[in-house]
Design an enzyme around this catalytic site. Structure first.
Site, PDB file in Angstrom:
ATOM      1  N   HIS A 167       0.846  -1.123  -0.049  1.00  0.00           N
ATOM      2  CA  HIS A 167      -0.068  -0.127  -0.212  1.00  0.00           C
ATOM      3  C   HIS A 167       0.800   0.966  -0.033  1.00  0.00           C
ATOM      4  O   HIS A 167       0.413   2.285   0.231  1.00  0.00           O
ATOM      5  CB  HIS A 167      -0.864   0.116   1.189  1.00  0.00           C
ATOM      6  CG  HIS A 167      -2.005  -1.047   1.064  1.00  0.00           C
ATOM      7  ND1 HIS A 167      -2.766  -1.494   2.171  1.00  0.00           N
ATOM      8  CD2 HIS A 167      -2.486  -1.800  -0.016  1.00  0.00           C
ATOM      9  CE1 HIS A 167      -3.733  -2.370   1.707  1.00  0.00           C
ATOM     10  NE2 HIS A 167      -3.377  -2.750   0.467  1.00  0.00           N
TER      11      HIS A 167
ATOM     12  N   CYS B  74       9.136  18.549  -7.743  1.00  0.00           N
ATOM     13  CA  CYS B  74       9.374  17.233  -7.658  1.00  0.00           C
ATOM     14  C   CYS B  74      10.972  17.364  -8.216  1.00  0.00           C
ATOM     15  O   CYS B  74      11.549  18.032  -9.090  1.00  0.00           O
ATOM     16  CB  CYS B  74       8.848  16.556  -9.056  1.00  0.00           C
ATOM     17  SG  CYS B  74       9.465  15.129  -9.302  1.00  0.00           S
TER      18      CYS B  74
HETATM   19  P1  OAD Z   1      -7.516  -2.534  10.366  1.00  0.00           P
HETATM   20  O1  OAD Z   1      -7.674  -1.298  11.316  1.00  0.00           O
HETATM   21  O2  OAD Z   1      -8.722  -2.966   9.314  1.00  0.00           O
HETATM   22  O3  OAD Z   1      -7.284  -3.894  11.196  1.00  0.00           O
HETATM   23  C1  OAD Z   1      -6.403  -3.921  12.166  1.00  0.00           C
HETATM   24  C2  OAD Z   1      -6.553  -5.301  12.841  1.00  0.00           C
HETATM   25  O4  OAD Z   1      -5.382  -5.337  14.077  1.00  0.00           O
HETATM   26  C3  OAD Z   1      -7.689  -5.712  13.612  1.00  0.00           C
HETATM   27  O5  OAD Z   1      -8.195  -7.044  13.434  1.00  0.00           O
HETATM   28  C4  OAD Z   1      -7.525  -5.362  15.038  1.00  0.00           C
HETATM   29  O6  OAD Z   1      -8.212  -6.471  16.076  1.00  0.00           O
HETATM   30  C5  OAD Z   1      -5.962  -5.944  15.175  1.00  0.00           C
HETATM   31  N1  OAD Z   1      -5.156  -5.295  16.266  1.00  0.00           N
HETATM   32  C6  OAD Z   1      -5.415  -4.114  16.713  1.00  0.00           C
HETATM   33  N2  OAD Z   1      -4.484  -3.924  17.868  1.00  0.00           N
HETATM   34  C7  OAD Z   1      -3.640  -4.705  17.774  1.00  0.00           C
HETATM   35  C8  OAD Z   1      -2.536  -5.388  18.548  1.00  0.00           C
HETATM   36  N3  OAD Z   1      -1.980  -4.426  19.636  1.00  0.00           N
HETATM   37  N4  OAD Z   1      -2.019  -6.500  18.288  1.00  0.00           N
HETATM   38  C9  OAD Z   1      -2.414  -7.296  17.281  1.00  0.00           C
HETATM   39  N5  OAD Z   1      -3.500  -7.140  16.487  1.00  0.00           N
HETATM   40  C10 OAD Z   1      -3.977  -5.926  16.911  1.00  0.00           C
HETATM   41  O7  OAD Z   1      -6.269  -2.477   9.759  1.00  0.00           O
HETATM   42  P2  OAD Z   1      -5.665  -3.243   8.454  1.00  0.00           P
HETATM   43  O8  OAD Z   1      -6.301  -4.720   8.402  1.00  0.00           O
HETATM   44  O9  OAD Z   1      -4.091  -3.179   8.259  1.00  0.00           O
HETATM   45  O10 OAD Z   1      -5.206   0.516   3.451  1.00  0.00           O
HETATM   46  O11 OAD Z   1      -6.230  -2.183   7.284  1.00  0.00           O
HETATM   47  C11 OAD Z   1      -6.083  -2.707   5.848  1.00  0.00           C
HETATM   48  C12 OAD Z   1      -5.907  -1.578   5.008  1.00  0.00           C
HETATM   49  O12 OAD Z   1      -6.944  -0.863   5.052  1.00  0.00           O
HETATM   50  C13 OAD Z   1      -4.655  -0.629   5.384  1.00  0.00           C
HETATM   51  O13 OAD Z   1      -3.424  -0.977   4.803  1.00  0.00           O
HETATM   52  C14 OAD Z   1      -5.079   0.698   4.714  1.00  0.00           C
HETATM   53  C15 OAD Z   1      -6.493   0.609   5.298  1.00  0.00           C
HETATM   54  O14 OAD Z   1      -7.519   1.468   4.582  1.00  0.00           O
HETATM   55  C16 OAD Z   1      -4.938   1.560   2.639  1.00  0.00           C
HETATM   56  O15 OAD Z   1      -4.436   2.540   3.162  1.00  0.00           O
HETATM   57  C17 OAD Z   1      -4.858   1.205   0.983  1.00  0.00           C
END
Ligand code: OAD
Length: 227
Positions: free
Chosen positions: A104, A131
């Site tokens: 990303h 740039c």
């Molecule tokens: P999310 O915020 O959707 O999910 C975070 C996950 O981490 C959840 O399942 C939480 O339960 C878990 N979590 C939170 N704290 C934690 C901890 N201390 N230890 C372990 N797990 C924990 O974030 P992503 O799945 O990374 O995309 O989101 C995916 C994408 O959506 C991102 O890369 C971004 C976003 O919009 C773009 O920017 C294109």
């Protein structure tokens, strides 16, 4: 034994960086469509530049935690281990990881809308700097927004299809194509492991699942797995 790790916002949560879906679909008090889509940027570029300037400052002030360090140490003794990061921070690298595919994008990179050049960037973009490649003031954050194609997809497909083990850490599994990588690995015969703060309701799709904060669960699981 080829291992692939897929990480998400949860791995950096204990370093003080907010996850995306923790507070009613808002990311640091902003609707995701306002700050993470090409349309949001077209409507209010200054808001988006200021938003990512702040994320860049926050990430620079954050420190890698025990989960980043456990993966980096593992990678130092396993030349085949690849980390696929959804996060745009550089905490894997600052923990010592060297093979990280940022699907990303990265906060520490700027993308020129005029010439397409990517430039390492640690400062602000709100002042419309030129740039370094073409001199035009058309830089945007080098972040993959919703509706854009993630980076490194052929390489990611290659690694995941060849994996014997895929470990998914701290991600909600809601954003594709990242969310589909566990199923892809499994279809190619890999063992799949989920390490997350809490249940996502899909543990039956993994061979193994462990819940708790990444800074505890990841080092414990990695140590047990490596033996
Ligand atoms: P999310 O915020 O959707 O999910 C975070 C996950 O981490 C959840 O399942 C939480 O339960 C878990 N979590 C939170 N704290 C934690 C901890 N201390 N230890 C372990 N797990 C924990 O974030 P992503 O799945 O990374 O995309 O989101 C995916 C994408 O959506 C991102 O890369 C971004 C976003 O919009 C773009 O920017 C294109």
């Amino acid at each position: 034994m080829k291992t692939v790790i897929l990480t998400g916002a949860g791995i950096s949560a204990e370093s003080g960086l907010a996850t995306f879906r923790a507070s009613d679909g808002l990311w640091e008090n902003h609707a995701i469509e306002d700050v993470a889509t090409p349309r949001g940027f077209a409507i209010d570029p200054d808001l988006v530049q200021r938003f990512y300037d702040q994320r860049r400052r926050d990430a620079a002030a954050a420190e890698p935690n025990a989960a980043h360090r456990a993966l980096a140490e593992w990678q130092q003794v396993d030349a085949e281990l690849v980390i696929i990061a959804q996060n745009v921070d550089d905490l894997h690298e600052r923990a010592g990881a060297t093979r990280v595919l940022h699907m990303h994008g990265r906060l520490n990179s700027a993308l020129c809308l005029a010439c397409g050049a990517r430039t390492p960037w640690t400062g602000e973009l709100i002042g419309r700097p030129a740039c370094p490649a073409c001199g035009r003031p058309r830089l945007r954050p080098d972040i993959v927004w919703f509706g854009e194609v993630p980076y490194h997809l052929p390489e990611i497909d290659h690694h995941v299809s060849a994996a014997d083990l895929l470990v998914v850490i701290g991600t909600s599994g809601l954003v594709y194509p990242a969310a589909g990588l566990a199923a892809l690995a499994r279809a190619h015969g890999a063992r799949t492991v989920l390490l997350n703060l809490d249940s996502r309701g899909d543990e039956e799709d993994f061979d193994e699942a462990h819940f708790g904060p990444a800074s505890q669960v990841v080092p414990t699981w990695v140590a047990a797995h490596r033996g």
